[in-house]
Design a protein around this motif. Structure first.
Motif, short mmCIF file in Angstrom:
data_model
loop_
_atom_site.label_atom_id
_atom_site.label_comp_id
_atom_site.label_asym_id
_atom_site.label_seq_id
_atom_site.Cartn_x
_atom_site.Cartn_y
_atom_site.Cartn_z
N MET A 125 0.81 -1.22 0.00
CA MET A 125 0.00 0.00 0.00
C MET A 125 0.85 1.28 0.00
O MET A 125 0.40 2.32 -0.47
CB MET A 125 -0.96 0.00 1.18
CG MET A 125 -1.95 -1.17 1.20
SD MET A 125 -2.65 -1.69 -0.41
CE MET A 125 -3.51 -0.24 -0.94
N LEU A 126 2.08 1.19 0.50
CA LEU A 126 2.97 2.36 0.46
C LEU A 126 3.32 2.74 -0.97
O LEU A 126 3.68 3.90 -1.23
CB LEU A 126 4.25 2.10 1.26
CG LEU A 126 4.13 2.29 2.76
CD1 LEU A 126 5.40 1.82 3.46
CD2 LEU A 126 3.81 3.73 3.14
N ARG A 127 3.20 1.80 -1.88
CA ARG A 127 3.48 2.08 -3.30
C ARG A 127 2.27 2.68 -4.01
O ARG A 127 2.33 2.93 -5.21
CB ARG A 127 3.94 0.81 -4.01
CG ARG A 127 5.26 0.28 -3.47
CD ARG A 127 5.84 -0.84 -4.33
NE ARG A 127 4.91 -1.90 -4.66
CZ ARG A 127 4.76 -3.04 -3.95
NH1 ARG A 127 5.47 -3.23 -2.87
NH2 ARG A 127 3.91 -3.96 -4.34
N LYS A 128 1.18 2.86 -3.28
CA LYS A 128 -0.05 3.41 -3.86
C LYS A 128 -0.29 4.78 -3.22
O LYS A 128 -0.78 4.87 -2.10
CB LYS A 128 -1.25 2.50 -3.56
CG LYS A 128 -1.00 1.02 -3.76
CD LYS A 128 -1.07 0.63 -5.20
CE LYS A 128 -0.91 -0.88 -5.33
NZ LYS A 128 -0.84 -1.30 -6.71
N PRO A 129 0.09 5.87 -3.91
CA PRO A 129 0.01 7.20 -3.29
C PRO A 129 -1.32 7.54 -2.60
O PRO A 129 -1.29 8.14 -1.52
CB PRO A 129 0.30 8.15 -4.45
CG PRO A 129 1.19 7.34 -5.35
CD PRO A 129 0.65 5.92 -5.25
N PRO A 130 -2.48 7.13 -3.14
CA PRO A 130 -3.72 7.50 -2.44
C PRO A 130 -3.87 6.86 -1.05
O PRO A 130 -4.68 7.32 -0.24
CB PRO A 130 -4.83 7.00 -3.38
CG PRO A 130 -4.18 6.86 -4.72
CD PRO A 130 -2.76 6.49 -4.44
N THR A 131 -3.11 5.81 -0.76
CA THR A 131 -3.26 5.12 0.52
C THR A 131 -2.08 5.32 1.47
O THR A 131 -2.03 4.71 2.54
CB THR A 131 -3.47 3.60 0.30
OG1 THR A 131 -2.29 3.05 -0.29
CG2 THR A 131 -4.68 3.33 -0.58
N THR A 132 -1.15 6.17 1.08
CA THR A 132 0.06 6.35 1.88
C THR A 132 -0.24 6.84 3.29
O THR A 132 0.34 6.33 4.26
CB THR A 132 1.03 7.33 1.16
OG1 THR A 132 1.37 6.77 -0.11
CG2 THR A 132 2.30 7.52 1.96
N ASP A 133 -1.11 7.81 3.44
CA ASP A 133 -1.40 8.34 4.78
C ASP A 133 -2.04 7.29 5.68
O ASP A 133 -1.65 7.14 6.85
CB ASP A 133 -2.30 9.58 4.70
CG ASP A 133 -1.57 10.81 4.16
OD1 ASP A 133 -0.32 10.82 4.21
OD2 ASP A 133 -2.25 11.74 3.70
N GLU A 134 -3.01 6.56 5.15
CA GLU A 134 -3.66 5.49 5.94
C GLU A 134 -2.62 4.43 6.34
O GLU A 134 -2.64 3.94 7.47
CB GLU A 134 -4.77 4.80 5.11
CG GLU A 134 -6.01 5.62 4.93
CD GLU A 134 -6.98 4.92 4.00
OE1 GLU A 134 -8.05 4.53 4.47
OE2 GLU A 134 -6.65 4.74 2.80
N THR A 135 -1.76 4.10 5.41
CA THR A 135 -0.74 3.08 5.66
C THR A 135 0.22 3.53 6.75
O THR A 135 0.49 2.79 7.70
CB THR A 135 0.03 2.77 4.36
OG1 THR A 135 -0.91 2.30 3.38
CG2 THR A 135 1.10 1.73 4.59
N ARG A 136 0.72 4.74 6.65
CA ARG A 136 1.64 5.26 7.67
C ARG A 136 0.96 5.30 9.04
O ARG A 136 1.59 5.01 10.05
CB ARG A 136 2.15 6.64 7.27
CG ARG A 136 3.14 6.59 6.14
CD ARG A 136 3.70 7.96 5.84
NE ARG A 136 4.68 7.87 4.77
CZ ARG A 136 4.91 8.83 3.91
NH1 ARG A 136 4.25 9.97 3.98
NH2 ARG A 136 5.83 8.68 2.98
N HIS A 137 -0.30 5.69 9.06
CA HIS A 137 -1.05 5.75 10.31
C HIS A 137 -1.11 4.37 10.97
O HIS A 137 -0.84 4.22 12.16
CB HIS A 137 -2.47 6.28 10.04
CG HIS A 137 -3.38 6.24 11.20
ND1 HIS A 137 -3.34 7.18 12.21
CD2 HIS A 137 -4.36 5.36 11.54
CE1 HIS A 137 -4.25 6.88 13.12
NE2 HIS A 137 -4.89 5.78 12.73
N SER A 138 -1.44 3.35 10.20
CA SER A 138 -1.54 2.00 10.75
C SER A 138 -0.19 1.46 11.20
O SER A 138 -0.09 0.83 12.25
CB SER A 138 -2.16 1.04 9.73
OG SER A 138 -3.55 1.27 9.65
N VAL A 139 0.86 1.71 10.43
CA VAL A 139 2.19 1.24 10.82
C VAL A 139 2.63 1.94 12.11
O VAL A 139 3.20 1.30 13.00
CB VAL A 139 3.20 1.44 9.67
CG1 VAL A 139 4.62 1.18 10.13
CG2 VAL A 139 2.85 0.53 8.49
N ALA A 140 2.35 3.22 12.24
CA ALA A 140 2.68 3.94 13.48
C ALA A 140 1.94 3.32 14.66
O ALA A 140 2.51 3.16 15.75
CB ALA A 140 2.35 5.42 13.34
#
Length: 163
Positions: A61-76
């Protein structure tokens, strides 16, 4: 959405198992063998799940710009959960403070997985292609098994436990 439900169903199965373990832990008291065994099992489950989820789903999902923020949030949140588990491991289970911390942890973790299941997974499914799905299928179960074999309950020093 084709086969994208496969990986999300697999992740939800884990989440359901985590909910079950949390419920069982909430029914324990003091520094009992049952509490220690359930906490160890939950810790290994959560750490291996998070690592495999990050490697299978979130790396994709990090390779999909529209989902980067959601992905970073979940990883954090995964890192926060890991810190909470370590703090719980450093806290004396026989003290009332352990259960108080565990209840806070349980609330935060349930919020995290509810957010993943209700918000992130449906959104992510819109951006996955066949290649992504194949990658996630190949990586998740293999990595979870490997991570679980290595996962440890890693307490901080008792004196470093948060109040």
């Amino acid at each position: 959405m084709s086969d994208t439900t496969e990986i999300f169903d697999r992740l939800k199965e884990d989440h359901d198992r985590h909910r079950e373990l949390i419920d069982k832990l909430l029914e324990t008291s003091g520094e009992s063998q049952e509490r220690e065994e359930l906490f160890t099992e939950l810790t290994k489950e959560l750490k291996s799940h998070a690592a495999a989820e990050e490697q299978a789903l979130y790396s994709t999902m990090l390779r999909k710009p529209p989902t980067t923020d959601e992905t970073r949030h979940s990883v954090a949140e995964h890192h926060e959960i890991d810190e909470m588990l370590n703090d719980l491991a450093a806290t004396d289970m026989s003290e009332g403070g352990w259960l108080t911390k565990f209840k806070t942890f349980a609330h935060d973790y349930r919020h995290h997985i509810d957010e993943e299941e209700e918000d992130h997974f449906p959104d992510f499914a819109n951006y996955l292609d066949k290649e992504d799905e194949q990658h996630m299928r190949e990586v998740f179960d293999r990595r979870k098994k490997e991570e679980k074999a290595q996962a440890e309950v890693t307490p901080e020093k008792k004196e470093d436990a948060k109040e």
